[in-house]
Design an enzyme around this catalytic site. Structure first.
Site, short mmCIF file in Angstrom:
data_model
loop_
_atom_site.label_atom_id
_atom_site.label_comp_id
_atom_site.label_asym_id
_atom_site.label_seq_id
_atom_site.Cartn_x
_atom_site.Cartn_y
_atom_site.Cartn_z
N ARG A 108 -2.08 16.95 1.46
CA ARG A 108 -2.82 16.61 2.68
C ARG A 108 -3.10 17.91 3.41
O ARG A 108 -2.17 18.58 3.89
CB ARG A 108 -1.98 15.66 3.56
N HIS A 135 -10.69 10.91 2.50
CA HIS A 135 -9.37 10.27 2.37
C HIS A 135 -9.48 9.18 1.30
O HIS A 135 -9.40 7.99 1.59
CB HIS A 135 -8.96 9.68 3.73
N GLN A 138 -6.89 6.27 0.72
CA GLN A 138 -6.98 5.22 1.74
C GLN A 138 -8.05 4.20 1.36
O GLN A 138 -7.81 2.99 1.34
CB GLN A 138 -7.32 5.86 3.09
N ASP A 227 -11.14 3.41 12.73
CA ASP A 227 -10.16 4.49 12.58
C ASP A 227 -10.09 5.18 13.95
O ASP A 227 -10.92 4.92 14.83
CB ASP A 227 -10.64 5.45 11.47
N CYS A 267 -7.22 1.96 9.11
CA CYS A 267 -6.35 2.69 8.19
C CYS A 267 -5.01 3.06 8.83
O CYS A 267 -4.08 3.41 8.12
CB CYS A 267 -7.07 3.93 7.67
N ARG A 295 -1.41 0.74 0.00
CA ARG A 295 -1.39 2.16 -0.32
C ARG A 295 -0.33 2.42 -1.40
O ARG A 295 -0.56 3.17 -2.34
CB ARG A 295 -1.04 3.00 0.93
#
Ligand code: CP
Ligand code: NVA
Length: 330
Positions: A108, A135, A138, A227, A267, A295
């Site tokens: 990340r 991402h 996700q 988000d 998310c 996830r």
């Protein structure tokens, strides 16, 4: 010959491979009900994964660490700042070094170019666990959530309400592969990555719209998605964004303008009272925690695909054989 497989974004996949991955995720999810060690299902046995986090995380870190452990592997979590990625040492040296100890890197990071650098110089698979650009883990879990709930149907309309950020960019990347109707309702000046948008539109697989009126955007929507208004790394813009994004909150009034059957996704982390109201976040149309749980299952499936492709292929061959046998019987 063994080819190294990375997962930096959706360009390494196609529609068929995504469906395969979803079927394997379902299998992995069901399998979790039995304990892995009791069933002897440990496809990552003796594998180690180095995870680098240069930004905060809860879901991504927990789901990867737990998933690797459940599949019989071992994970080492490194703080991007303390290892000095690109400062104390070059990205190239870190990539090569980690490849001597580990079987994969999950990262990340801020700049997407850095994860591309890791992938270029590491001889082991590299997985994008979020960058400023995208991402994909996700959005893979998000699309799987719709698939497993049998909500993914032809022409499904997904409306992302908010910032044209990394998560929105990954939805656009997905729209280049799977056919659906994607709408981003964002303030002027907060549009997604233009290159990804152009590339997805050129593919001509999905209808992709960028709109600036959230009420108009959500008409006939099957999915409302949001988000945070301020992504990690942009904290200095927070006060300004709080004002600009105010009309882009998913609340009861906006939800009422979508299809009555619409589901709400986020998310997480979420900020009740900003991008989503508490009543919608915690209401009956929210499938937010299902997304977060998925996830775990989807990333486990992804890691088996990347690190134990034989096991992954075996599942699909068996699956195909069983389906063919069912058809002959019918
Ligand atoms: N959704 C998500 O990636 O959560 P974290 O930032 O907590 O990992
Ligand atoms: N867009 C958000 C996603 C968090 C999971 C961020 O980058 O901070």
């Amino acid at each position: 010959m063994h080819t190294k497989r990375d997962f930096l974004g959706f360009s390494s996949l196609d529609a068929g491979k995504i469906i395969e991955l979803f079927d394997y995720s379902l299998y992995i999810k069901n399998k979790r009900k039995e304990s892995s060690s009791a069933s002897g299902f440990l496809p990552l046995r003796d594998k180690t994964v180095a995870m680098i986090f240069s930004k905060p995380s809860l879901r991504t870190r927990v789901s990867f660490e737990l998933g690797i452990h459940e599949l019989g592997g071992y994970s080492i979590t490194l703080d991007g700042q303390s290892i000095g990625l690109g400062t104390r040492e070059s990205v190239e040296d870190i990539a090569r070094l980690l490849a001597r100890y580990n079987d994969a890197i999950v990262a990340r990071l801020h700049e997407h170019a850095v994860i591309e650098g890791l992938a270029e110089h590491a001889s082991i698979p590299v997985v994008n666990a979020l960058t400023d650009l995208s991402h994909p883990c996700q959005v893979l879990a998000d699309a799987f959530t719709l698939y497993e709930k049998s909500l993914w149907r032809e022409g499904i309309k997904v409306v992302f309400v908010g910032d044209g950020n990394n998560v929105a960019n990954s939805w656009i990347e997905l729209a280049a592969l799977l056919p659906f109707h994607f709408v981003l309702a964002c303030p002027e000046g907060y549009t997604p990555n233009q290159e990804l948008l152009n590339a997805a539109r050129e593919k001509g697989i999905s209808q992709i719209e960028i709109m600036h009126d959230p009420i108009e955007a959500v008409a006939n929507a099957d999915v409302l998605y949001t988000d945070v208004w301020t992504s990690m790394g942009r904290e200095d813009e927070m006060a300004e964004r709080l004002q600009i994004f105010k009309p882009f909150q998913i609340n009861s009034a906006l939800l009422a303008a979508a299809k009555p059957s619409a589901v709400v996704m986020h998310c997480m982390p979420a900020h009740r009272g900003q991008e989503i109201s508490a009543e919608v976040m915690d209401g009956p149309q929210s499938i937010i925690l299902d997304q977060a749980e998925n996830r775990l299952h989807v990333q486990k499936a992804l890691l088996v695909k990347l690190l134990n492709h034989e096991e992954y292929r075996k599942f699909h061959l068996t699956h195909r054989l069983l389906n063919a046998a069912k058809k002959i019987k019918a």
